[in-house]
Write an enzyme that holds these catalytic residues in place. Structure first.
Site, PDB file in Angstrom:
ATOM      1  N   HIS A  54      -2.231   4.307   1.363  1.00 52.07           N
ATOM      2  CA  HIS A  54      -2.054   5.251   2.475  1.00 52.07           C
ATOM      3  C   HIS A  54      -1.841   4.418   3.743  1.00 52.07           C
ATOM      4  O   HIS A  54      -2.463   3.363   3.900  1.00 52.07           O
ATOM      5  CB  HIS A  54      -3.319   6.094   2.697  1.00 52.07           C
ATOM      6  CG  HIS A  54      -3.444   7.304   1.827  1.00 52.07           C
ATOM      7  ND1 HIS A  54      -4.652   7.708   1.297  1.00 52.07           N
ATOM      8  CD2 HIS A  54      -2.529   8.231   1.428  1.00 52.07           C
ATOM      9  CE1 HIS A  54      -4.472   8.832   0.598  1.00 52.07           C
ATOM     10  NE2 HIS A  54      -3.195   9.156   0.657  1.00 52.07           N
TER      11      HIS A  54
ATOM     12  N   CYS B 297     -10.484   7.585   6.622  1.00 55.45           N
ATOM     13  CA  CYS B 297     -10.256   8.576   5.559  1.00 55.45           C
ATOM     14  C   CYS B 297     -11.192   9.764   5.699  1.00 55.45           C
ATOM     15  O   CYS B 297     -10.848  10.884   5.327  1.00 55.45           O
ATOM     16  CB  CYS B 297     -10.477   7.959   4.188  1.00 55.45           C
ATOM     17  SG  CYS B 297      -9.391   6.594   3.815  1.00 55.45           S
TER      18      CYS B 297
END
Ligand code: ARG
Length: 296
Positions: free
Chosen positions: A189, A289
Site C-alpha cells: 500500500h 493503517c
C-alpha cells in the site's frame, strides 16, 4: 538517482541543516478509527501475515488504545466505527475509503476476505455527514491515496487499480492525481512506502518521507522532482513499517522502533511520538493503517 546517491545526498551537511530546524506548526486533525476487537490473522493477503502463528487480540486492543490516547492527547477529534465480527482487518481504517471536501469515495477491496468492509465503511460515511461515491474500480482507500497539500498521490501495483486514479480525478475535479507504482510486495500500500509530513503546506510546499526501493524507476523520478527535499528512510525503519505514520504538521506518530526515521524527523524540527503496535504489525499494518483522515 540511485538509493545510495540519494541517501548520501540526504546526509551531506547543508546550510539548511546547520541552521536551527524549522519551527513546525500542529494542525487540527479529525480521524476515524476501529477498535481491533475481532483482530486476528486468519488469512494471508500480504507477506507480513502468517495465519499459522498465534495472535493476541487483547494485546492488539491495548496497543491500539495507546494510539487512540496519543491522538486524543494531541487534541485530535477521533471518531469510531463499530468493529464487525469476522472482519479481522477492519482495524486498518485507512483502507475504508478516501474523504475530501465532504465527499467519501468508497473502497472496493482486492481480496474477498475484506470485501464486506467496503459497504460497512460507506454506510458509516453516509450516516456521518459525507456524500458517498460508490467505487467502480478496485481501490483500498487511503491505504493507496495520500493527500499531500493539494495533490493526491495515488498508488497502484498491488491493490488499487490504476483506473481508480481516474475515478479520483473525476470525483475531486480540481485536484492533481499523481500515479505511483509500487514494486515491493512488503510495501503493498502507498501508506507503507510514503509518509505525509505536512498535511498543510509550509511555505507553499508539503513534504513527504519515502522508501525508494518500494517504487519503480518512473515513480522515483516523479518523487525526486516533486519532493527534492524528501526524507529518505532506510530499510530497517521500513521493516517496522516506520513510514506508516501520521503527522499533524508538527507531531508525527510513528512506530517506536523506527529510530532512524525518528532522528531524521527531529533534525527537521518535527516531534516524533513513538508507539508500539507490534501486534497489529502481524497483519501488515501500523499507525497510518489504523487511521483514516476525515475531511468534511
Ligand atoms: N492485512 C491488511 C491487508 O493486507 C493490512 C492493511 C494495512 N493497511 C494499510 N493502510 N496499509 O489488507
Amino acid at each position: 538517482m540511485t538509493d545510495t546517491a540519494r541517501r548520501s545526498a540526504s546526509q551531506e551537511p547543508t546550510a539548511a541543516k546547520s541552521a536551527a530546524p524549522q519551527e513546525r506548526v500542529a494542525t487540527q486533525r479529525t480521524v476515524l478509527m476501529c477498535r481491533p476487537e475481532h483482530f486476528t490473522v486468519s488469512y494471508r493477503i500480504n507477506p507480513w501475515m502468517h495465519p499459522e502463528d498465534p495472535t493476541d487480540t487483547s494485546l492488539a486492543v491495548r496497543q491500539w488504545e495507546e494510539l487512540y490516547k496519543i491522538y486524543l492527547d494531541l487534541g485530535f477529534e477521533v471518531e469510531l466505527i463499530a468493529p464487525i465480527p469476522g472482519l479481522p482487518d477492519m482495524v486498518y481504517a485507512a483502507n475504508g475509503g478516501f474523504t475530501l471536501d465532504g465527499i467519501a469515495y468508497g473502497a472496493k477491496f482486492q481480496y474477498p476476505e475484506r470485501g464486506p468492509e467496503g459497504p460497512a465503511y460507506m454506510e458509516w460515511f453516509a450516516a456521518n455527514g459525507f456524500e458517498v461515491r460508490e467505487p467502480v474500480s478496485v481501490n483500498e482507500g487511503e491505504g493507496d491515496f495520500l493527500l499531500v497539500g493539494d495533490r493526491i498521490l495515488a498508488g497502484t501495483g498491488f491493490r488499487s487499480d490504476a483506473a481508480s486514479h481516474d475515478e479520483l480525478r473525476r470525483i475531486y475535479g480540481d485536484r492533481e492525481v499523481v500515479t505511483l507504482t509500487l514494486i515491493d510486495p512488503s510495501f503493498y500500500h502507498l501508506d507503507t512506502a510514503i509518509a505525509v509530513l505536512d498535511p498543510v503546506p509550509v511555505n507553499g510546499h508539503s513534504n513527504i518521507a519515502f522508501l525508494p526501493k518500494a517504487f519503480d524507476a518512473h515513480s522515483l523520478d516523479i518523487l525526486d522532482e516533486l519532493y527534492p527535499d524528501a526524507v529518505v528512510v532506510n530499510d530497517d525503519d521500513a521493516a517496522v513499517l516506520g513510514l506508516n505514520s501520521f503527522s499533524d504538521g508538527k507531531n508525527v506518530v510513528i512506530a517506536s522502533r523506527a529510530v532512524g526515521f525518528e532522528a531524521s524527523l527531529r533534525e527537521r524540527g518535527y516531534t516524533p511520538i513513538g508507539v508500539d503496535l507490534s501486534e497489529l504489525l502481524l497483519g501488515g499494518g501500523g499507525v497510518k493503517c489504523c487511521t483514516l483522515e476525515l475531511r468534511r
